[in-house]
Design a protein around this motif. Structure first.
Motif, PDB file in Angstrom:
ATOM      1  N   UNK A  51      30.037 -23.577   2.934  1.00 30.66           N
ATOM      2  CA  UNK A  51      31.315 -23.695   3.641  1.00 30.66           C
ATOM      3  C   UNK A  51      31.659 -25.152   3.924  1.00 30.66           C
ATOM      4  N   UNK A  52      32.964 -25.440   3.888  1.00 31.02           N
ATOM      5  CA  UNK A  52      33.403 -26.774   4.287  1.00 31.02           C
ATOM      6  C   UNK A  52      33.567 -26.795   5.811  1.00 31.02           C
ATOM      7  N   UNK A  53      33.894 -27.951   6.354  1.00 27.78           N
ATOM      8  CA  UNK A  53      33.964 -28.117   7.806  1.00 27.78           C
ATOM      9  C   UNK A  53      35.003 -27.198   8.437  1.00 27.78           C
ATOM     10  N   UNK A  54      36.116 -26.991   7.769  1.00 28.71           N
ATOM     11  CA  UNK A  54      37.158 -26.116   8.293  1.00 28.71           C
ATOM     12  C   UNK A  54      36.659 -24.671   8.398  1.00 28.71           C
ATOM     13  N   UNK A  55      35.971 -24.223   7.362  1.00 29.23           N
ATOM     14  CA  UNK A  55      35.411 -22.865   7.379  1.00 29.23           C
ATOM     15  C   UNK A  55      34.354 -22.733   8.477  1.00 29.23           C
ATOM     16  N   UNK A  56      33.542 -23.760   8.652  1.00 35.29           N
ATOM     17  CA  UNK A  56      32.505 -23.733   9.695  1.00 35.29           C
ATOM     18  C   UNK A  56      33.141 -23.643  11.074  1.00 35.29           C
ATOM     19  N   UNK A  57      34.214 -24.406  11.301  1.00 32.51           N
ATOM     20  CA  UNK A  57      34.904 -24.350  12.588  1.00 32.51           C
ATOM     21  C   UNK A  57      35.475 -22.953  12.836  1.00 32.51           C
ATOM     22  N   UNK A  58      36.029 -22.340  11.795  1.00 31.85           N
ATOM     23  CA  UNK A  58      36.580 -20.992  11.913  1.00 31.85           C
ATOM     24  C   UNK A  58      35.479 -19.980  12.234  1.00 31.85           C
ATOM     25  N   UNK A  59      34.338 -20.116  11.568  1.00 33.66           N
ATOM     26  CA  UNK A  59      33.216 -19.210  11.841  1.00 33.66           C
ATOM     27  C   UNK A  59      32.707 -19.386  13.265  1.00 33.66           C
ATOM     28  N   UNK A  60      32.604 -20.630  13.707  1.00 34.76           N
ATOM     29  CA  UNK A  60      32.122 -20.885  15.061  1.00 34.76           C
ATOM     30  C   UNK A  60      33.079 -20.323  16.107  1.00 34.76           C
ATOM     31  N   UNK A  61      34.372 -20.445  15.856  1.00 31.81           N
ATOM     32  CA  UNK A  61      35.364 -19.885  16.769  1.00 31.81           C
ATOM     33  C   UNK A  61      35.242 -18.359  16.823  1.00 31.81           C
ATOM     34  N   UNK A  62      35.109 -17.731  15.667  1.00 28.46           N
ATOM     35  CA  UNK A  62      34.948 -16.279  15.614  1.00 28.46           C
ATOM     36  C   UNK A  62      33.649 -15.850  16.291  1.00 28.46           C
ATOM     37  N   UNK A  63      32.592 -16.627  16.103  1.00 22.98           N
ATOM     38  CA  UNK A  63      31.318 -16.327  16.727  1.00 22.98           C
ATOM     39  C   UNK A  63      31.427 -16.439  18.241  1.00 22.98           C
ATOM     40  N   UNK A  64      32.081 -17.473  18.701  1.00 21.33           N
ATOM     41  CA  UNK A  64      32.258 -17.662  20.149  1.00 21.33           C
ATOM     42  C   UNK A  64      33.008 -16.466  20.754  1.00 21.33           C
ATOM     43  N   UNK A  65      34.078 -16.041  20.099  1.00 17.92           N
ATOM     44  CA  UNK A  65      34.841 -14.880  20.588  1.00 17.92           C
ATOM     45  C   UNK A  65      33.987 -13.618  20.571  1.00 17.92           C
ATOM     46  N   UNK A  66      33.210 -13.449  19.512  1.00 12.72           N
ATOM     47  CA  UNK A  66      32.356 -12.285  19.408  1.00 12.72           C
ATOM     48  C   UNK A  66      31.301 -12.255  20.499  1.00 12.72           C
ATOM     49  N   UNK A  67      30.709 -13.401  20.767  1.00 18.89           N
ATOM     50  CA  UNK A  67      29.695 -13.495  21.811  1.00 18.89           C
ATOM     51  C   UNK A  67      30.316 -13.171  23.177  1.00 18.89           C
ATOM     52  N   UNK A  68      31.490 -13.678  23.427  1.00 13.84           N
ATOM     53  CA  UNK A  68      32.161 -13.418  24.699  1.00 13.84           C
ATOM     54  C   UNK A  68      32.486 -11.934  24.858  1.00 13.84           C
TER      55      UNK A  68
END
Length: 71
Positions: A51-68
């Motif tokens: 993944x490029x940096x943009x994809x990583x940021x998107x995954x991290x955002x989705x992960x953060x929402x999922x964790x919450x």
């Protein structure tokens, strides 16, 4: 016995196409079995590395929402 779990997992999916990979992921998630977690971790590692940096940021955002939402 020297077991390389990462290699065994990668060997197991090496010839899989997109549909088979999706089925593997869905099966692991839907089964809820703890023994499937290492395999998902290895697959996530591959996704992250490709993944490029943009994809990583998107995954991290989705992960953060999922964790919450999981709390």
């Amino acid at each position: 016995m020297d077991l390389n779990l990462r290699k065994a997992i990668l060997d197991n999916v090496a010839d899989n196409n997109t549909e088979q990979l999706e089925a593997t992921i869905l099966d692991a998630i839907e089964s809820g079995e703890e023994k499937m977690l290492p395999g998902l971790g290895v697959l996530f590692e591959l996704i992250w590395q490709q993944s490029d940096e943009s994809d990583k940021e998107e995954m991290l955002s989705a992960l953060e929402k999922g964790v919450q939402q999981a709390q």
